[in-house]
Design an enzyme around this catalytic site. Sequence first.
Site, PDB file in Angstrom:
ATOM      1  N   SER A 194       0.826  -1.203   0.000  1.00 13.94           N
ATOM      2  CA  SER A 194       0.000   0.000   0.000  1.00 13.94           C
ATOM      3  C   SER A 194       0.861   1.253   0.000  1.00 13.94           C
ATOM      4  O   SER A 194       0.491   2.274  -0.587  1.00 13.94           O
ATOM      5  CB  SER A 194      -0.965   0.005   1.192  1.00 13.94           C
ATOM      6  N   GLU A 195       2.039   1.206   0.666  1.00 14.05           N
ATOM      7  CA  GLU A 195       2.944   2.347   0.655  1.00 14.05           C
ATOM      8  C   GLU A 195       4.396   1.881   0.643  1.00 14.05           C
ATOM      9  O   GLU A 195       4.749   0.888   1.283  1.00 14.05           O
ATOM     10  CB  GLU A 195       2.755   3.238   1.896  1.00 14.05           C
ATOM     11  N   THR A 196       5.215   2.629  -0.075  1.00 11.12           N
ATOM     12  CA  THR A 196       6.666   2.514   0.023  1.00 11.12           C
ATOM     13  C   THR A 196       7.199   3.869   0.468  1.00 11.12           C
ATOM     14  O   THR A 196       6.862   4.902  -0.114  1.00 11.12           O
ATOM     15  CB  THR A 196       7.297   2.112  -1.322  1.00 11.12           C
ATOM     16  N   CYS A 251       1.223   9.471   5.084  1.00 13.32           N
ATOM     17  CA  CYS A 251       0.997   8.051   5.374  1.00 13.32           C
ATOM     18  C   CYS A 251       1.528   7.751   6.769  1.00 13.32           C
ATOM     19  O   CYS A 251       2.739   7.847   7.022  1.00 13.32           O
ATOM     20  CB  CYS A 251       1.679   7.153   4.345  1.00 13.32           C
TER      21      CYS A 251
END
Length: 316
Positions: A45-47, A79
């Site tokens: 979902s996130e890097t 995030c």
Amino acid sequence: MQIPIFTVDAFTNRSFSGNPAAVCLLEHDLNEDLHQKIATEMNLSETAFIRKLRSMDDFTKSSCFGLRWFTPAKEVPLCGHATLAAAAVLFHIQKNTNSVLTFVTLSGELKARQVEDHIVLDLPLYLTYPQVFQEVEELIKNMRSDYCNSENGVLQNAAAQLWSLTDWNAAIGDMIVQDLCYSPDTKKLLVRLSDAYERSVLEELQVSAQNFLSAEKTGKVKGLILTLKGDSSGKHEGYDFYSRYFAPWVGVLEDPVTGSAHAVLSSYWSEQLGKKEMLAFQCSRRGGELKISLRNDGRVDIAGQIAVVLKGNLTF
């Protein structure tokens, strides 16, 4: 070229639960397009990309770094779980010696500190505002009023404007919605389900988030929060509220545990419950726990645990 990379499960102390984020340590500036290519390759979902702000900075000794977050589809302004993961890499793997870390981000400066077995994030607190139907008529074309009565009186007041989603019903199901709010700063729509529902209803709800894309094309909404009041009996660890989060507009159908959504949920539930200290649980399949403390400066501390599950290098 090699870049150190880690996968960290955030808002959990167990591997393979919570929300996984990839974290890259950048010794030097990276070509702009490579950020997105790496995030797409990682397909989480996130890097997160931690970068040195000055050539003499050191991941072990410096206290301030740049931080960016990318979904598989695009860069995002905030995030929470990937910030928690980034702090974990610096504190636990790089053995950073500072008590507080500062990240320079698109959402301003964010701070992270260690408190016992948790990492505490200092995040912006985003207010929500009641979303009256007439004001969102162009946004949600097919919303209809659903004034419902229940034996326990939860939904007896028609003036409360309880809405049941129609086009969105195909995704959410035929659920009774108790409150509808919007966070303009984050473009998140907060949908509170009826207090008559238990946690299991939210957990078992079948959501086709892809359908949201056809229901909302204006750009006003970038994330949908489903939330439910906690179980006052304490049957589930005394959680104050539960949630799930969907963001197909940025390439994330359902995010397992979402710090940025709780920067919105914190303000809403603090007002609803009259509390500044809360315990929350995100009811995705992986699940995760967040400790929340509203600050006197208008921000919010969100604390969570982590589990590092992968260490390696990207080579290209």
